[in-house]
Design an enzyme around this catalytic site. Sequence first.
Site, PDB file in Angstrom:
ATOM      1  CD1 TRP A  45     -39.583  26.644  27.099  1.00 40.34           C
ATOM      2  CD2 TRP A  45     -38.148  28.354  27.181  1.00 40.34           C
ATOM      3  NE1 TRP A  45     -40.259  27.774  26.676  1.00 40.34           N
ATOM      4  CE2 TRP A  45     -39.402  28.839  26.707  1.00 40.34           C
ATOM      5  CE3 TRP A  45     -37.101  29.255  27.301  1.00 40.34           C
ATOM      6  CZ2 TRP A  45     -39.620  30.166  26.368  1.00 40.34           C
ATOM      7  CZ3 TRP A  45     -37.318  30.588  26.957  1.00 40.34           C
ATOM      8  CH2 TRP A  45     -38.563  31.032  26.511  1.00 40.34           C
ATOM      9  CG  ASP A  46     -41.373  27.621  31.644  1.00 38.34           C
ATOM     10  OD1 ASP A  46     -41.139  27.296  30.465  1.00 38.34           O
ATOM     11  OD2 ASP A  46     -42.512  27.871  32.064  1.00 38.34           O
TER      12      ASP A  46
ATOM     13  CD  GLU B  94     -46.001  28.279  23.313  1.00 39.99           C
ATOM     14  OE1 GLU B  94     -45.165  27.494  23.769  1.00 39.99           O
ATOM     15  OE2 GLU B  94     -47.101  28.523  23.859  1.00 39.99           O
TER      16      GLU B  94
ATOM     17  CE  LYS C 168     -49.124  31.444  25.223  1.00 38.04           C
ATOM     18  NZ  LYS C 168     -48.999  29.979  25.099  1.00 38.04           N
ATOM     19  CD  GLN C 169     -43.183  33.180  25.859  1.00 37.30           C
ATOM     20  OE1 GLN C 169     -44.002  32.305  26.082  1.00 37.30           O
ATOM     21  NE2 GLN C 169     -41.964  33.138  26.355  1.00 37.30           N
TER      22      GLN C 169
END
Length: 768
Positions: A359-360, A490, A602-603
């Site tokens: 999906w990046d 994640e 994580k992000q």
Amino acid sequence: MNLDYIIHDEWSIIEEGFNPDTVKASESLFSIGNGAMGQRANFEESYSGPTFQGSYIAGVYYPDKTRVGWWKNGYPEYFAKVLNAPNWIGINVLVNNEKLDLYTCKEVANFRRELNMKEGWLSRSFEATLQNDVKVKVESTRFLSLSHDELGAINYSVTPVNSDAEIVFTPYIDGGITNEDTNWDDQFWDILSVDQKSHQSFLQAKTMKTNFHTCTFMESKIFVDGKQTDLSYESEKSSTYASCSYAHQTLKGQTYTIQKFGGYVVDRNHDESELVAAAKKVLKEANDLGFDQLLERQKQSWKQIWDMADITISGDVKAQQGIRFNIFHLNQTYLGTDARLNIGPKGFTGEKYGGSTYWDTEAYCIPFYMATKDQKVARKLLEYRYNHLDRAIENAEKLGFKNGAALYPMVTMNGEECHNEWEITFEEIHRNGAIAFAIYNYHRYTNDYSYIPEKGLEVLIGIARFWHQRASYSTYKNKYVILGVTGPNEYENNVNNNWYTNYIAKWCIDYAIENINKIKSEYNEDYTRIMSKVELLDSEIEKWKEVADNMYFPFSEEHKVYLQQDGFLDKDLVTVADLDIAQRPINQHWSWDRILRSPYIKQADVLQGFYFFEDHFPDEELERHFDFYEPFTVHESSLSPCVHSVQAAKLGRMDQAYTFYLRTSRLDLDDYNHEVHEGLHITSMAGTWMSIVEGFGGMRVKEGKLSFTPRIPKQWEAYSFKINFRNQILKVNVCQNETTFELDNGDELAILVNGELVVVTPNNLVTV
């Protein structure tokens, strides 16, 4: 490892001094590619020390059978592996019958390696004293041609320094290669034939299972002191290997040079029975032009790319090097010339993450390619997903969805899901939202609506059907909920009501309905065709709307923020500032169980939603959510710092924005996550571009106009970038006290600057 051994330079990546401990990291950092193939910066000559050998052909992969201890219904059968391809760069070097090997030499002096990003070539030079006490000076230059994308070229010279010496060059091609990353140690390649004639060699091979046919080829020329020389040679051939050996009694101070052309032709572009003929044609063109002229064309090709894509930064070499490194590798990985290809998260620099598409691409890369190339390039990336729609429907069917619901894969090569971690494969379904958002983003930016009635609406309908079926009604909440998911963060698996997932699900349904209505009223022929194909009734759309209008969003009245998921406040909310630095990165020090119970992110997760849907929330809401979530974010995903940089800049927190910018731009150069030896983080590099253009430049599209809110870090004197907006090229230059805008050509362009209307006319500098 020394994390900062790369010399700061505006246009080059430079390493000085030979250190075996950094060889693998440098093999990643100095990687080269041309969109059709690429390779890690392995030495041409033999190297017996720790090394990660890697040459890759775009779109060629192997379905490595998934390795798990148990099997679940719907589980992907394989994990697509980016394949290490037959090696064509190798040149064994003997000096008085001793192999040149930097790992075993008595001394290596004046070692220098340079990746010239401005001109697109890799060079290396050193002086080595072998075990037999002969000292030689070696210089090499190589590149993968942009103008002839099936071709690479090497110029490799050896000069004896302290005595005469017999030097033997043995260029070879080798199909006896393995992957660094493999589940079962399968043989990936079937070598079909090895042919040799004169100075040329051809190795035909096909991949097991997927049957991609390739031909690896090479041809060499010999020079003494710059003059081409015909030398006799000895050839060697086996079932997987071909070489030619050229021996020369080289005088002290005399330079003995081999020029080697090589590369790959593949059956994606040629008939499989004509691959050797195609390779011979490539070699003929290479010989007709010669190394020097090919290198000149390489410089011109890169000049054209940089003319549009470059971002200049004055007063901060470290920051300048970082952004150019990112732009360079994005263009080495994907140039938009082939709609069958996409942007792999490691590009041509490593094998981790298998597959070519995450999906990046939609979330991070499409904005970069829309603004720095022709909009047709971004459209090809959208068409890539349309071409995989049937597979997305199959993926959903495997999980029990029906009626044309589409779940796009987390990782894919051909549209089929091939990610083999259940918490990602089954649960990180927010990826569907990024596919839909990219369609919206493309139309918003380019004003090209034609894609949606032609292809995009079918994708939106499949995605809306998925979200409608994936949501379930909670009688307790009297709302629709989405259970058992993993959001962008994640470090939380199998949670209920991830806010970002719920929000983008609602948005996808609303956006699909909006476009169905628009196409019904304005594109009647397309509407009839699509509705007949997908068998969509008004009654089904009403059910979608029921879900969208009644979606549940977890919210904390105490903190006045949307909760990342239902259970977030149940965690021990210790911030990253209070986390022992020796425990970082936590993914390399903690058990997964401990990570999942922690509050660490994580992000960007909730903040990813605020990034996509910035216009849906006032700035004070962004500020409140940023202040709540950023202190818990460890940024151990390469995709995290860029979003935070954009948002920190929007909030006027320039020191924080600058820190995040340096982290995203130099993530690999400074090896923040201690994993650069595995390859680079290609897709997040587009986020680095965003952090300058959308963050510091404040670029948005508002009411069909480009809008800017320029800001500049105190560490910079100025920065500039170009934007291709609807086929007009606008150059923006931001200084500490003013911003200038310049239009290359075309009609006048009305833009917004700090909310005020400004009209820019061609070749007239406008200063704000």
